[in-house]
Design a protein around this motif. Sequence first.
Motif, mmCIF file in Angstrom:
data_model
loop_
_atom_site.group_PDB
_atom_site.id
_atom_site.type_symbol
_atom_site.label_atom_id
_atom_site.label_comp_id
_atom_site.label_asym_id
_atom_site.label_seq_id
_atom_site.Cartn_x
_atom_site.Cartn_y
_atom_site.Cartn_z
ATOM 1 N N ALA A 14 0.999 -1.255 0.068
ATOM 2 C CA ALA A 14 0.095 -0.021 0.062
ATOM 3 C C ALA A 14 0.994 1.128 -0.051
ATOM 4 O O ALA A 14 1.691 1.453 0.825
ATOM 5 N N ASN A 15 0.632 2.144 -1.062
ATOM 6 C CA ASN A 15 1.426 3.295 -1.176
ATOM 7 C C ASN A 15 0.574 4.483 -1.054
ATOM 8 O O ASN A 15 -0.221 4.674 -2.141
ATOM 9 N N GLU A 16 0.583 5.085 -0.113
ATOM 10 C CA GLU A 16 -0.355 6.395 0.066
ATOM 11 C C GLU A 16 0.359 7.661 0.844
ATOM 12 O O GLU A 16 1.650 7.359 1.098
ATOM 13 N N ASP A 17 -0.375 8.672 1.020
ATOM 14 C CA ASP A 17 0.360 9.791 1.737
ATOM 15 C C ASP A 17 0.334 9.378 3.305
ATOM 16 O O ASP A 17 -0.535 9.550 3.764
ATOM 17 N N SER A 18 1.371 8.908 3.719
ATOM 18 C CA SER A 18 1.396 8.495 5.104
ATOM 19 C C SER A 18 1.290 9.495 5.997
ATOM 20 O O SER A 18 0.883 9.105 7.304
ATOM 21 N N GLN A 19 1.939 10.550 5.760
ATOM 22 C CA GLN A 19 1.681 11.905 6.552
ATOM 23 C C GLN A 19 0.363 12.298 6.913
ATOM 24 O O GLN A 19 -0.165 12.568 7.924
ATOM 25 N N ALA A 20 -0.661 11.960 5.867
ATOM 26 C CA ALA A 20 -1.969 12.216 5.734
ATOM 27 C C ALA A 20 -2.724 11.214 6.925
ATOM 28 O O ALA A 20 -3.527 11.381 7.699
ATOM 29 N N VAL A 21 -2.167 10.065 6.716
ATOM 30 C CA VAL A 21 -2.590 9.144 7.915
ATOM 31 C C VAL A 21 -2.171 9.214 9.187
ATOM 32 O O VAL A 21 -2.893 9.093 10.013
ATOM 33 N N GLU A 22 -1.134 9.770 9.388
ATOM 34 C CA GLU A 22 -0.199 10.059 10.502
ATOM 35 C C GLU A 22 -1.183 11.175 11.476
ATOM 36 O O GLU A 22 -1.391 11.299 12.569
ATOM 37 N N ARG A 23 -1.665 12.220 10.604
ATOM 38 C CA ARG A 23 -2.178 13.151 10.972
ATOM 39 C C ARG A 23 -3.752 13.038 11.393
ATOM 40 O O ARG A 23 -4.197 13.329 12.597
ATOM 41 N N ALA A 24 -4.191 11.997 10.644
ATOM 42 C CA ALA A 24 -5.561 11.620 11.015
ATOM 43 C C ALA A 24 -5.545 10.613 12.648
ATOM 44 O O ALA A 24 -6.356 10.749 13.089
ATOM 45 N N MET A 25 -4.517 9.952 12.390
ATOM 46 C CA MET A 25 -4.343 9.205 13.665
ATOM 47 C C MET A 25 -4.248 10.188 14.949
ATOM 48 O O MET A 25 -4.877 9.714 16.118
ATOM 49 N N ALA A 26 -3.700 11.150 14.659
ATOM 50 C CA ALA A 26 -3.532 12.062 16.029
ATOM 51 C C ALA A 26 -4.749 12.714 16.445
ATOM 52 O O ALA A 26 -5.092 13.035 17.443
ATOM 53 N N VAL A 27 -5.672 12.966 15.268
ATOM 54 C CA VAL A 27 -6.946 13.589 15.326
ATOM 55 C C VAL A 27 -7.653 12.612 16.197
ATOM 56 O O VAL A 27 -8.384 12.835 17.225
ATOM 57 N N PHE A 28 -7.712 11.457 15.591
ATOM 58 C CA PHE A 28 -8.419 10.285 16.375
ATOM 59 C C PHE A 28 -8.001 9.941 17.769
ATOM 60 O O PHE A 28 -8.907 9.995 18.645
ATOM 61 N N ALA A 29 -6.736 10.012 18.072
ATOM 62 C CA ALA A 29 -6.219 9.845 19.377
ATOM 63 C C ALA A 29 -6.897 11.146 20.337
ATOM 64 O O ALA A 29 -7.111 10.771 21.426
ATOM 65 N N ALA A 30 -6.705 12.358 19.857
ATOM 66 C CA ALA A 30 -7.105 13.426 20.590
ATOM 67 C C ALA A 30 -8.701 13.506 20.743
ATOM 68 O O ALA A 30 -9.102 14.181 21.677
ATOM 69 N N HIS A 31 -9.180 12.572 20.083
ATOM 70 C CA HIS A 31 -10.818 12.491 20.323
ATOM 71 C C HIS A 31 -11.232 11.221 20.998
ATOM 72 O O HIS A 31 -12.128 10.496 20.935
ATOM 73 N N GLY A 32 -10.175 10.714 21.817
ATOM 74 C CA GLY A 32 -10.552 9.357 22.581
ATOM 75 C C GLY A 32 -10.382 8.154 21.857
ATOM 76 O O GLY A 32 -10.539 6.888 22.544
ATOM 77 N N VAL A 33 -9.711 8.176 20.767
ATOM 78 C CA VAL A 33 -9.645 6.688 20.195
ATOM 79 C C VAL A 33 -8.032 6.290 20.375
ATOM 80 O O VAL A 33 -7.305 6.460 19.680
ATOM 81 N N ALA A 34 -7.942 5.519 21.557
ATOM 82 C CA ALA A 34 -6.828 5.487 22.199
ATOM 83 C C ALA A 34 -5.762 4.323 21.135
ATOM 84 O O ALA A 34 -4.705 4.606 21.131
ATOM 85 N N GLU A 35 -6.608 3.645 20.324
ATOM 86 C CA GLU A 35 -5.728 2.702 19.764
ATOM 87 C C GLU A 35 -5.048 3.303 18.350
ATOM 88 O O GLU A 35 -4.245 2.775 17.914
ATOM 89 N N ALA A 36 -5.639 4.612 18.194
ATOM 90 C CA ALA A 36 -4.848 5.296 17.041
ATOM 91 C C ALA A 36 -3.351 5.733 17.469
ATOM 92 O O ALA A 36 -2.737 6.350 16.478
ATOM 93 N N THR A 37 -2.958 5.517 18.722
ATOM 94 C CA THR A 37 -1.573 5.681 18.960
ATOM 95 C C THR A 37 -0.808 4.439 19.274
ATOM 96 O O THR A 37 0.415 4.500 19.835
ATOM 97 N N ALA A 38 -1.397 3.212 19.062
ATOM 98 C CA ALA A 38 -0.912 2.004 19.642
ATOM 99 C C ALA A 38 0.408 1.717 18.602
ATOM 100 O O ALA A 38 0.521 2.460 17.396
ATOM 101 N N ALA A 39 1.254 1.018 18.971
ATOM 102 C CA ALA A 39 2.242 0.474 17.946
ATOM 103 C C ALA A 39 1.682 -0.527 16.816
ATOM 104 O O ALA A 39 0.630 -0.988 16.936
ATOM 105 N N PRO A 40 2.453 -0.150 15.940
ATOM 106 C CA PRO A 40 2.252 -0.723 14.589
ATOM 107 C C PRO A 40 1.923 -2.418 14.706
ATOM 108 O O PRO A 40 2.455 -3.125 15.815
ATOM 109 N N ILE A 41 1.031 -3.065 14.229
ATOM 110 C CA ILE A 41 0.686 -4.639 14.247
ATOM 111 C C ILE A 41 1.780 -5.076 13.211
ATOM 112 O O ILE A 41 1.650 -4.768 11.838
ATOM 113 N N THR A 42 2.946 -5.793 13.680
ATOM 114 C CA THR A 42 3.854 -6.479 12.682
ATOM 115 C C THR A 42 4.222 -7.700 13.051
ATOM 116 O O THR A 42 3.890 -8.274 14.216
ATOM 117 N N SER A 43 4.764 -8.447 11.994
ATOM 118 C CA SER A 43 5.185 -9.896 12.472
ATOM 119 C C SER A 43 6.446 -9.967 11.577
ATOM 120 O O SER A 43 6.695 -9.255 10.529
#
Length: 150
Positions: free
Chosen positions: A121-150
């Motif tokens: 997946a190739n997208e604007d990762s900075q836009a995703v990062e900004r969205a995660m910050a907005v969700f986290a600021a509005h109580g979505v704790a998982e938006a700041t979780a560590a990436p799921i990796t394997s």
Amino acid sequence: MYHALVERICRRNFQRVNDHDYEPLLAACRPDVHHRFGGEHALGGQRRDVEHLRQWFHRLGRVCPTLRLTVTDVWVKGLPHDTSALLRWDATQDMPDGSAYANHGVHVVRLRWLKVVSIDANEDSQAVERAMAVFAAHGVAEATAAPITS
């Protein structure tokens, strides 16, 4: 004919993401599927098996419940034993602060015998990062979780 079939499958799988219907999509993947999503945020990183990809999709659905992906173009190349599909898409979602979210990207999907081998997946990762910050600021704790990796 084969390329048209692959295009339909790819478009349907993007619709499944929109519908949070992940199991049929995951069933179309090899057990050792490789998934890459750019960025240093809760959705970033690499997964190398279907179970971690399942966890990632469910996180995507929880963190971005109104995400809408619209596939605009699909190109398919190859034969059934080694197929590549490129999908260009646009994304929107409702943000909890009322701000606009839009993204644009390309997925490179490799298939063997109609089973997904890899998703890049190739997208604007900075836009995703900004969205995660907005969700986290509005109580979505998982938006700041560590990436799921394997």
